[in-house]
Scaffold this active site. Structure first.
Site, PDB file in Angstrom:
ATOM      1  N   CYS A 182      -6.654 -26.612  14.710  1.00 23.92           N
ATOM      2  CA  CYS A 182      -7.860 -27.423  14.972  1.00 23.92           C
ATOM      3  C   CYS A 182      -7.569 -28.913  14.960  1.00 23.92           C
ATOM      4  CB  CYS A 182      -8.946 -27.080  13.964  1.00 23.92           C
ATOM      5  SG  CYS A 182      -9.560 -25.400  14.175  1.00 23.92           S
ATOM      6  N   CYS A 242     -12.937 -27.500  10.776  1.00 27.26           N
ATOM      7  CA  CYS A 242     -11.691 -26.921  10.251  1.00 27.26           C
ATOM      8  C   CYS A 242     -10.573 -27.945  10.257  1.00 27.26           C
ATOM      9  CB  CYS A 242     -11.290 -25.714  11.111  1.00 27.26           C
ATOM     10  SG  CYS A 242      -9.810 -24.883  10.523  1.00 27.26           S
ATOM     11  N   CYS A 295      -7.281 -27.009   9.924  1.00 32.13           N
ATOM     12  CA  CYS A 295      -5.996 -26.297  10.091  1.00 32.13           C
ATOM     13  C   CYS A 295      -5.168 -26.943  11.196  1.00 32.13           C
ATOM     14  CB  CYS A 295      -6.236 -24.820  10.395  1.00 32.13           C
ATOM     15  SG  CYS A 295      -6.501 -24.426  12.144  1.00 32.13           S
ATOM     16  N   HIS A 316      -5.369 -20.266  12.536  1.00 29.25           N
ATOM     17  CA  HIS A 316      -6.760 -20.665  12.289  1.00 29.25           C
ATOM     18  C   HIS A 316      -7.536 -19.594  11.517  1.00 29.25           C
ATOM     19  CE1 HIS A 316     -10.825 -22.142  12.713  1.00 29.25           C
ATOM     20  NE2 HIS A 316     -11.128 -20.884  13.021  1.00 29.25           N
ATOM     21  N   ASP A 335      -8.208  -7.105   1.328  1.00 24.42           N
ATOM     22  CA  ASP A 335      -7.222  -7.273   2.408  1.00 24.42           C
ATOM     23  C   ASP A 335      -7.769  -6.668   3.681  1.00 24.42           C
ATOM     24  OD1 ASP A 335      -6.739  -4.339   1.692  1.00 24.42           O
ATOM     25  OD2 ASP A 335      -5.501  -4.651   3.469  1.00 24.42           O
ATOM     26  N   ASP A 367       0.862  -1.169   0.000  1.00 23.82           N
ATOM     27  CA  ASP A 367       0.000   0.000   0.000  1.00 23.82           C
ATOM     28  C   ASP A 367       0.907   1.230   0.000  1.00 23.82           C
ATOM     29  OD1 ASP A 367      -2.985   1.019   1.863  1.00 23.82           O
ATOM     30  OD2 ASP A 367      -2.156   1.616  -0.073  1.00 23.82           O
TER      31      ASP A 367
HETATM   32  C1  LIG Z   1      -9.946  -1.054   6.934  1.00 27.33           C
HETATM   33  N1  LIG Z   1     -10.515  -0.163   5.972  1.00 27.33           N
HETATM   34  C2  LIG Z   1      -9.754   0.380   5.002  1.00 27.33           C
HETATM   35  N2  LIG Z   1     -10.241   1.295   4.135  1.00 27.33           N
HETATM   36  C3  LIG Z   1      -9.196   1.636   3.337  1.00 27.33           C
HETATM   37  C4  LIG Z   1      -9.109   2.586   2.307  1.00 27.33           C
HETATM   38  C5  LIG Z   1      -7.859   2.792   1.687  1.00 27.33           C
HETATM   39  C6  LIG Z   1      -7.709   3.799   0.660  1.00 27.33           C
HETATM   40  O1  LIG Z   1      -8.655   4.516   0.272  1.00 27.33           O
HETATM   41  N3  LIG Z   1      -6.463   3.988   0.130  1.00 27.33           N
HETATM   42  C7  LIG Z   1      -5.392   3.225   0.527  1.00 27.33           C
HETATM   43  N4  LIG Z   1      -4.196   3.483  -0.061  1.00 27.33           N
HETATM   44  N5  LIG Z   1      -5.507   2.241   1.452  1.00 27.33           N
HETATM   45  C8  LIG Z   1      -6.718   2.032   2.065  1.00 27.33           C
HETATM   46  C9  LIG Z   1      -6.818   1.065   3.106  1.00 27.33           C
HETATM   47  C10 LIG Z   1      -5.637   0.235   3.565  1.00 27.33           C
HETATM   48  C11 LIG Z   1      -5.707  -1.131   2.908  1.00 27.33           C
HETATM   49  N6  LIG Z   1      -4.679  -2.017   3.398  1.00 27.33           N
HETATM   50  C12 LIG Z   1      -8.069   0.898   3.732  1.00 27.33           C
HETATM   51  N7  LIG Z   1      -8.450   0.099   4.774  1.00 27.33           N
HETATM   52 ZN   LIG Z   2      -8.790 -24.193  12.391  1.00 29.47          ZN
END
Ligand SMILES: CNc1nc2cc3c(=O)[nH]c(N)nc3c(CCN)c2[nH]1
Ligand SMILES: [Zn+2]
Length: 375
Positions: free
Chosen positions: A312, A307, A309, A338, A269, A95
């Site tokens: 588990c 599960c 894993c 897990h 993510d 990121d």
């Molecule tokens: C947990 N919510 C969340 N909203 C995001 C929006 C952006 C976002 O609008 N831009 C960037 N560069 N990263 C974001 C992230 C981090 C992602 N690993 C976000 N995480």
């Molecule tokens: Zn598990």
């Protein structure tokens, strides 16, 4: 210019927008839809790369902001790049620092050039620009680099969001021009625009003109209600190219991952599964288990009966509860193994349901058992 990232559409669901795909990268293939574990500071907390491979993690995330501050991207570069440094030979996505500066750093000033912030570690002052973000990511050597953007908070007024989104588009162009390794490292553009349909449309249109090999939906999962998140997705995903990966930033609970995939999202993510694991909360097919709860004291069954894993197969709730109760590191490790296995397996099962064109049945069965809950 030939992009290092190629998206291969394998099969579309006939009942939803879910699609089975494969992303070809210089460090191997990624089957989509996929959940990406977050390894912010060059490690997915409590996991070795071998354990990540054991649970079939295909790609992990790391963060420009954190690695720039410590140990410094120059050290990672001298080590031969992030793959070498952290002994991970599969794809890495980094990121750009945009989100982290706003959510972690003490943001001081934002202007056309970039963002001035104070480090959350020692309060030192820094200035990060789109060019600096790409310089850092080039040094890290990630396969997918995110454009430097501003993730506006929720709620934000239309005028601020419009100005911010238009600047984010200008920054995206500067990122593309600053990429020193375009044959090996791809940049994904990040669609912003808050909760405003016209601004999301403008952001997508302008970013598509820059012809990135993949696109992310940013500016969501920032505290907005779930129905607004889904509404924004419903009108934003159709604006994204069908022949390129679609990445939703910041989602990591099982229900959200299913809802995003059926709306056409390929990648997501979140730190959620690894973060709550260290706190003793595990995700199971029947909902959340808070392992510290005394009711598990003499429960000698696994965290999740369904599960397979390592945690588990070899340990009971009573044992893992004990580990958390006496603050033993193994507790965090087993809960992390897990939770990540749970989400990665969920995505494998979801991909199978697309292959067999029974996505809505998969979703229905999931909710019947899951009962739903907020993490
Ligand atoms: C947990 N919510 C969340 N909203 C995001 C929006 C952006 C976002 O609008 N831009 C960037 N560069 N990263 C974001 C992230 C981090 C992602 N690993 C976000 N995480
Ligand atoms: Zn598990």
């Amino acid at each position: 210019m030939n992009s290092p990232i190629k998206y291969e559409l394998i099969k579309e669901s006939s009942e939803t927008k879910a699609r089975l795909g494969k992303i070809h990268t210089p460090h191997g293939e990624i089957e989509t839809p996929i959940f990406m574990p977050v390894g912010t500071r060059a490690t997915v907390k409590a996991m070795t790369p071998e354990e990540l491979k054991e649970i079939n993690a295909q790609i992990i995330l790391s963060n420009t902001y954190h690695l720039y501050l410590k140990p410094g991207h120059d050290i990672v570069e001298e080590a031969g790049g992030l793959h070498k440094f952290m002994n991970w030979d599969r794809p890495i996505l980094t990121d750009s620092g945009g989100f982290q500066v706003f959510s972690l750093g003490n943001m001081r000033k934002i202007n056309e050039d970039g963002v001035e912030f104070k480090s959350h570690i020692d309060g030192s002052k820094h200035f990060i620009t789109p060019e600096k973000s790409i310089e850092i990511q080039n040094a890290l050597g990630s396969d997918i680099m995110m454009a430097f953007d501003e993730c506006v908070s929720y709620p934000s007024d239309w005028h601020y969001v419009k100005d911010s989104m238009e600047r984010t588009t200008r920054w995206a162009k500067r990122c593309k021009d600053a990429n020193k390794n375009p044959d090996k490292q791809a940049i994904f553009g990040i669609i912003q625009g808050g909760m405003y349909k016209d601004l999301r449309e403008q952001s997508a249109r302008e970013l598509l003109e820059l012809d990135f090999p993949g696109y992310a939906v940013g500016g969501l999962s920032v505290g907005e209600p779930a129905d607004i998140l889904m509404q924004v997705l419903d009108y934003t995903v159709p604006l994204m190219p069908a022949d390129k990966p679609r990445y939703f930033m910041g989602a990591g609970s099982p229900d959200y991952l299913i809802e995003l995939a059926i709306r056409g999202i390929d990648m997501a993510d979140c730190v959620l599964p690894t973060r709550i694991a260290r706190n003793g909360t595990v995700m199971t097919s029947r909902g959340k288990v808070v392992i510290r709860n005394a009711k598990h004291k003499r429960d000698f069954t696994p965290l999740d009966p369904e599960c397979s894993c390592y945690a588990c197969k070899n340990y009971s709730k009573a044992y893992i509860r004990h580990l958390f109760n006496v603050d033993e590191i193994l507790g965090s490790r087993l809960a992390t193994i897990h939770n990540l296995h749970f989400l990665i397996k969920l995505m494998e099962d979801l991909r199978e349901s697309i292959r067999e064109d029974r996505v809505l049945e998969f979703r229905r069965d999931f909710y019947l058992k899951y009962g739903g809950f907020d993490y």
